[in-house]
Design a protein around this motif. Sequence first.
Motif, mmCIF file in Angstrom:
data_model
loop_
_atom_site.group_PDB
_atom_site.id
_atom_site.type_symbol
_atom_site.label_atom_id
_atom_site.label_comp_id
_atom_site.label_asym_id
_atom_site.label_seq_id
_atom_site.Cartn_x
_atom_site.Cartn_y
_atom_site.Cartn_z
ATOM 1 N N UNK A 133 58.099 59.613 -37.904
ATOM 2 C CA UNK A 133 57.037 59.362 -36.936
ATOM 3 C C UNK A 133 55.909 60.353 -37.210
ATOM 4 N N UNK A 134 54.665 59.896 -37.163
ATOM 5 C CA UNK A 134 53.513 60.752 -37.376
ATOM 6 C C UNK A 134 53.178 61.568 -36.146
ATOM 7 N N UNK B 239 45.038 60.727 -48.077
ATOM 8 C CA UNK B 239 46.470 60.406 -48.075
ATOM 9 C C UNK B 239 47.026 60.454 -46.660
ATOM 10 N N UNK B 240 48.083 59.715 -46.417
ATOM 11 C CA UNK B 240 48.711 59.698 -45.093
ATOM 12 C C UNK B 240 49.118 61.072 -44.619
ATOM 13 N N UNK B 241 49.346 61.971 -45.561
ATOM 14 C CA UNK B 241 49.740 63.337 -45.216
ATOM 15 C C UNK B 241 48.537 64.259 -45.060
ATOM 16 N N UNK B 242 47.329 63.742 -45.265
ATOM 17 C CA UNK B 242 46.129 64.566 -45.173
ATOM 18 C C UNK B 242 45.843 65.266 -46.483
ATOM 19 N N UNK B 243 45.079 66.316 -46.413
ATOM 20 C CA UNK B 243 44.742 67.080 -47.616
ATOM 21 C C UNK B 243 46.011 67.665 -48.222
ATOM 22 N N UNK C 59 37.939 52.139 -43.034
ATOM 23 C CA UNK C 59 38.858 51.772 -44.110
ATOM 24 C C UNK C 59 38.629 52.593 -45.360
ATOM 25 N N UNK C 60 37.361 52.855 -45.659
ATOM 26 C CA UNK C 60 37.027 53.675 -46.824
ATOM 27 C C UNK C 60 37.624 55.066 -46.683
ATOM 28 N N UNK C 61 37.481 55.647 -45.512
ATOM 29 C CA UNK C 61 38.037 56.985 -45.277
ATOM 30 C C UNK C 61 39.559 56.936 -45.327
#
Length: 143
Positions: free
Chosen positions: A1-2, A124-128, A117-119
Amino acid sequence: MGILPTIRSPGATLIACSPLGRGLLTGAVRAATRYEPGDFRATAPRYNGDDLKANPAIADAITRLATAKSATPAQIALAWLLTRGSDVIPIPGSSRRPRLRDTLAALDLHLTVTDLGTIDDTVPGTGARGARCSDHGIALIDS
């Protein structure tokens, strides 16, 4: 879960500290960046080595979108954060009045579904990549 589903489950709010990634999202921090003595980024993995080399792609995408929308990268990053929900509150800091005006202009910036959507496709789903602070810093946060 995020993190967002986790905080939303009990009805909590996310306070987004350093929503510009301490210069990472605006392109102010690059692989050639030299940190002043005492700057904690000098010890944080995200701001050094291979992690730092991998992260400019995010800032580059934000900068391209900012140019297309006649905005600054900071405004794009903050406007994106403001689309995450009313339970996400960014707290950007600034020591200069022009930057404060720049930050406030993000409130009036409209990001389209395509912009979002571009961003989302770039980040990545995990961020930087890389930890936000050193192991020692994490230990202090978690204590």
